[in-house]
Design a protein around this motif. Structure first.
Motif, PDB file in Angstrom:
ATOM      1  N   LEU A  43      -5.078   8.079   6.601  1.00 15.40           N
ATOM      2  CA  LEU A  43      -6.338   8.797   6.520  1.00 15.40           C
ATOM      3  C   LEU A  43      -6.525   9.778   7.343  1.00 15.40           C
ATOM      4  N   THR A  44      -6.026  10.187   8.378  1.00  6.97           N
ATOM      5  CA  THR A  44      -6.359  11.342   9.107  1.00  6.97           C
ATOM      6  C   THR A  44      -5.259  12.514   8.715  1.00  6.97           C
ATOM      7  N   GLY A  45      -4.156  11.957   8.002  1.00  5.34           N
ATOM      8  CA  GLY A  45      -3.336  13.116   7.552  1.00  5.34           C
ATOM      9  C   GLY A  45      -2.426  13.520   8.529  1.00  5.34           C
ATOM     10  N   GLN A  46      -2.251  12.805   9.627  1.00  5.77           N
ATOM     11  CA  GLN A  46      -1.505  13.245  10.946  1.00  5.77           C
ATOM     12  C   GLN A  46      -0.426  12.176  11.070  1.00  5.77           C
ATOM     13  N   LYS A  47       0.970  12.500  11.461  1.00  9.42           N
ATOM     14  CA  LYS A  47       1.994  11.656  11.403  1.00  9.42           C
ATOM     15  C   LYS A  47       1.989  10.682  12.430  1.00  9.42           C
ATOM     16  N   PHE A 141      -7.190  -4.211   2.369  1.00 16.72           N
ATOM     17  CA  PHE A 141      -5.952  -4.830   1.951  1.00 16.72           C
ATOM     18  C   PHE A 141      -4.878  -3.623   2.009  1.00 16.72           C
ATOM     19  N   THR A 142      -3.729  -3.967   2.902  1.00 11.80           N
ATOM     20  CA  THR A 142      -2.691  -3.000   3.015  1.00 11.80           C
ATOM     21  C   THR A 142      -1.470  -3.411   2.626  1.00 11.80           C
ATOM     22  N   LYS A 143      -0.665  -2.115   2.574  1.00 11.59           N
ATOM     23  CA  LYS A 143       0.636  -2.271   2.041  1.00 11.59           C
ATOM     24  C   LYS A 143       0.902  -2.711   0.555  1.00 11.59           C
ATOM     25  N   LEU A 144       0.007  -2.431  -0.329  1.00  9.73           N
ATOM     26  CA  LEU A 144       0.022  -2.827  -1.646  1.00  9.73           C
ATOM     27  C   LEU A 144       1.181  -2.320  -2.491  1.00  9.73           C
ATOM     28  N   ASP A 145       1.859  -1.013  -1.882  1.00  6.72           N
ATOM     29  CA  ASP A 145       3.071  -0.656  -2.646  1.00  6.72           C
ATOM     30  C   ASP A 145       4.204  -1.495  -2.502  1.00  6.72           C
ATOM     31  N   LYS A 146       4.050  -2.619  -1.929  1.00  5.09           N
ATOM     32  CA  LYS A 146       5.198  -3.519  -1.756  1.00  5.09           C
ATOM     33  C   LYS A 146       5.156  -4.214  -3.082  1.00  5.09           C
ATOM     34  N   LEU A 147       3.890  -4.376  -3.710  1.00 10.78           N
ATOM     35  CA  LEU A 147       3.861  -5.410  -4.967  1.00 10.78           C
ATOM     36  C   LEU A 147       3.700  -4.469  -6.084  1.00 10.78           C
ATOM     37  N   SER A 148       4.258  -5.008  -7.202  1.00  9.75           N
ATOM     38  CA  SER A 148       3.912  -4.410  -8.531  1.00  9.75           C
ATOM     39  C   SER A 148       2.414  -4.269  -9.012  1.00  9.75           C
ATOM     40  N   ALA A 149       1.992  -3.351  -9.931  1.00 11.33           N
ATOM     41  CA  ALA A 149       0.702  -3.266  -9.826  1.00 11.33           C
ATOM     42  C   ALA A 149      -0.090  -4.696 -10.091  1.00 11.33           C
ATOM     43  N   ASN A 150       0.683  -5.312 -11.243  1.00 11.71           N
ATOM     44  CA  ASN A 150       0.010  -6.610 -11.452  1.00 11.71           C
ATOM     45  C   ASN A 150      -0.028  -7.718 -10.209  1.00 11.71           C
ATOM     46  N   ALA A 151       1.091  -7.694  -9.452  1.00 16.24           N
ATOM     47  CA  ALA A 151       0.862  -8.603  -8.571  1.00 16.24           C
ATOM     48  C   ALA A 151       0.082  -8.325  -7.476  1.00 16.24           C
ATOM     49  N   ALA A 152      -0.313  -6.783  -7.176  1.00 13.24           N
ATOM     50  CA  ALA A 152      -1.279  -6.473  -6.330  1.00 13.24           C
ATOM     51  C   ALA A 152      -2.623  -6.957  -6.465  1.00 13.24           C
ATOM     52  N   LYS A 153      -2.910  -6.746  -7.861  1.00 14.59           N
ATOM     53  CA  LYS A 153      -4.118  -7.145  -8.540  1.00 14.59           C
ATOM     54  C   LYS A 153      -4.491  -8.671  -8.341  1.00 14.59           C
ATOM     55  N   HIS A 154      -3.279  -9.329  -8.535  1.00 14.41           N
ATOM     56  CA  HIS A 154      -3.592 -10.952  -8.545  1.00 14.41           C
ATOM     57  C   HIS A 154      -3.750 -11.262  -7.109  1.00 14.41           C
ATOM     58  N   ALA A 155      -2.848 -10.765  -6.337  1.00 15.22           N
ATOM     59  CA  ALA A 155      -2.802 -11.239  -4.878  1.00 15.22           C
ATOM     60  C   ALA A 155      -4.304 -11.002  -4.354  1.00 15.22           C
ATOM     61  N   THR A 156      -4.785  -9.838  -4.305  1.00 13.49           N
ATOM     62  CA  THR A 156      -6.151  -9.546  -3.954  1.00 13.49           C
ATOM     63  C   THR A 156      -7.115 -10.051  -4.507  1.00 13.49           C
ATOM     64  N   GLY A 157      -7.108 -10.417  -5.789  1.00 15.93           N
ATOM     65  CA  GLY A 157      -7.847 -11.357  -6.265  1.00 15.93           C
ATOM     66  C   GLY A 157      -8.187 -12.614  -6.040  1.00 15.93           C
ATOM     67  N   ALA A 158      -6.971 -13.217  -5.901  1.00 17.10           N
ATOM     68  CA  ALA A 158      -7.106 -14.484  -5.541  1.00 17.10           C
ATOM     69  C   ALA A 158      -7.625 -14.706  -4.026  1.00 17.10           C
ATOM     70  N   VAL A 179       1.789   4.145   2.082  1.00 16.26           N
ATOM     71  CA  VAL A 179       3.022   4.943   1.625  1.00 16.26           C
ATOM     72  C   VAL A 179       2.466   5.731   0.324  1.00 16.26           C
ATOM     73  N   ASP A 180       1.965   5.306  -0.576  1.00  9.95           N
ATOM     74  CA  ASP A 180       1.520   5.941  -1.683  1.00  9.95           C
ATOM     75  C   ASP A 180       0.153   6.540  -1.583  1.00  9.95           C
ATOM     76  N   ARG A 181      -0.276   6.241  -0.422  1.00  8.88           N
ATOM     77  CA  ARG A 181      -1.967   6.753  -0.164  1.00  8.88           C
ATOM     78  C   ARG A 181      -2.876   6.225  -1.027  1.00  8.88           C
ATOM     79  N   ARG A 182      -2.579   5.111  -2.001  1.00  8.86           N
ATOM     80  CA  ARG A 182      -3.878   4.670  -2.681  1.00  8.86           C
ATOM     81  C   ARG A 182      -5.072   4.168  -1.741  1.00  8.86           C
ATOM     82  N   GLY A 183      -6.269   4.407  -2.342  1.00 11.58           N
ATOM     83  CA  GLY A 183      -7.429   3.744  -1.510  1.00 11.58           C
ATOM     84  C   GLY A 183      -8.041   4.886  -0.462  1.00 11.58           C
ATOM     85  N   ARG A 184      -7.191   5.922  -0.099  1.00 11.91           N
ATOM     86  CA  ARG A 184      -7.652   6.916   0.842  1.00 11.91           C
ATOM     87  C   ARG A 184      -8.896   7.342   0.549  1.00 11.91           C
ATOM     88  N   ALA A 185      -8.905   8.021  -0.694  1.00 11.68           N
ATOM     89  CA  ALA A 185     -10.265   8.859  -0.982  1.00 11.68           C
ATOM     90  C   ALA A 185     -11.351   7.640  -1.161  1.00 11.68           C
TER      91      ALA A 185
END
Ligand code: GDP
Length: 200
Positions: A43-47, A141-158, A179-185
């Protein structure tokens, strides 16, 4: 929101020693290893603003970071770390709960949940406690890059569906990956909007 500056201000275990100015404060919490430090760094753009789990001697402190000279990001200790003694875990919860109940400028608490897992008792109990105490919080929800797009949708929905069996409505929910920075904005925009509100 664009993050132009992020700097460490203070660490402590005592809420009465946290910075005294009335600035909006957004705290991040979750079980150890949930990805909290990675998310804060993303979020802060720092390592390495927040220390990751692999850092030896990672401390159990309330860490304040000043963002854009405007608001505080607060890194709270992770809870439920199995390798700590029962007494140690109790002490961490005491520090966390003391901060949450007494920090008037804490605008929202972001509760991090590993998006791959089913609801865990320790997180559900913590959410119940937040609700009982009327603490404003959001789920991240964190680490969603570890799931496929479908699995991420399903797991968080459940996960959300299970929460709705306990509650009438959901808190705000964010889906992220450091990792892929989704959700940051989305997260930063949410904070930005809340920062516009006057602090009581
Ligand atoms: P903390 O204990 O909650 O601060 O967790 P860390 O940020 O130290 O992360 C714990 C472990 O999960 C580390 O090995 C990280 O590299 C890994 N991790 C954290 N966030 C992500 C993520 O979004 N995606 C992936 N693939 N791994 C992550």
């Amino acid at each position: 929101m664009i993050v132009n500056s992020a700097r460490f201000v203070i660490s402590n275990t005592d809420v009465s020693k946290c910075p005294s100015e009335m600035r909006h404060e957004f705290a991040f919490i979750g079980r150890s290893n949930v990805g909290k430090s990675s998310l804060i760094n993303m979020l802060t753009g720092q390592k390495s603003l927040a220390q990751t789990s692999s850092t030896p001697g990672k401390t159990l402190l309330i860490n304040h970071f000043l963002i854009n000279d405007q608001w505080y990001l607060v890194d709270l200790p992770g809870y439920g770390y199995a390798q700590r003694s029962k007494e140690g875990r109790k002490e961490i919860l005491r520090i966390i709960k003391d901060y949450i109940l007494n920090r008037a400028q804490m605008t929202t608490l972001f509760l991090l949940i590993d998006g791959r897992h089913k609801p865990q008792k320790i997180d559900l109990e913590f959410m119940d406690w937040l609700g009982e105490n009327s603490i404003p919080f959001a789920i991240v929800f964190t680490k969603l890059d570890k799931l496929s797009a479908n699995a991420a949708k399903h797991a968080t929905g459940a996960y959300c569906a299970e929460l709705l069996e306990r509650w009438e409505e959901l808190p705000p929910v964010f889906r992220t990956s450091s990792v892929d920075r989704r959700g940051r904005a989305e997260l930063l925009d949410y904070i930005d909007e809340l920062c516009k509100l006057p602090l009581e």
